[in-house]
Motif scaffolding. Sequence first.
Motif: not given
Length: 153
Positions: A96-97, A116-117, A122-133
């Motif tokens: 959320n915001r 912090p801000a 709606s424009q957020s992107i999540a990626t997972y690679k090598q044990s890192s989200l």
Amino acid sequence: MSSKNRLPEWLTQDSFFSSNPFPFKDLNNLNEDVQLDPAFIEDYVRNTIKQAMSGNDILPSPSELRYETFDTHKFLVVKCHVPKRIHPENLWVQVNRTHIKINGLPKEHVQIIQLPAPVQPSQSIATYKQSSLQIKMPKLSSGRYHDVHIRFL
């Protein structure tokens, strides 16, 4: 005072040793041929480590992810380390915001990360690679200034 009887510089500057008694009564009288009991030293080190770790909030609980937040000019990026005991395909992220909610942790635990801000969820992107989200979220712009008419009474 001779250099042989002076305390080492690191010992006099370290705040730990100024507030806690060192296991030896007098370091000035300690010479090289003194035999110390290894069990005593092991117990001292173990107790010192336990005291240093007690109340340490830096280490997350086993059902929480370690994360760090990067604040750039236009984006907030949160990078979470996913341990091997957590299957990444069980995770899902909600934004959320002002917060990120990470679901699918062990024991049905949910982790909430305060941002912090404000961001545009709606424009957020999540990626997972090598044990890192990694979650990349565009910041909300502060917008343009608008003139406000002043009424004089």
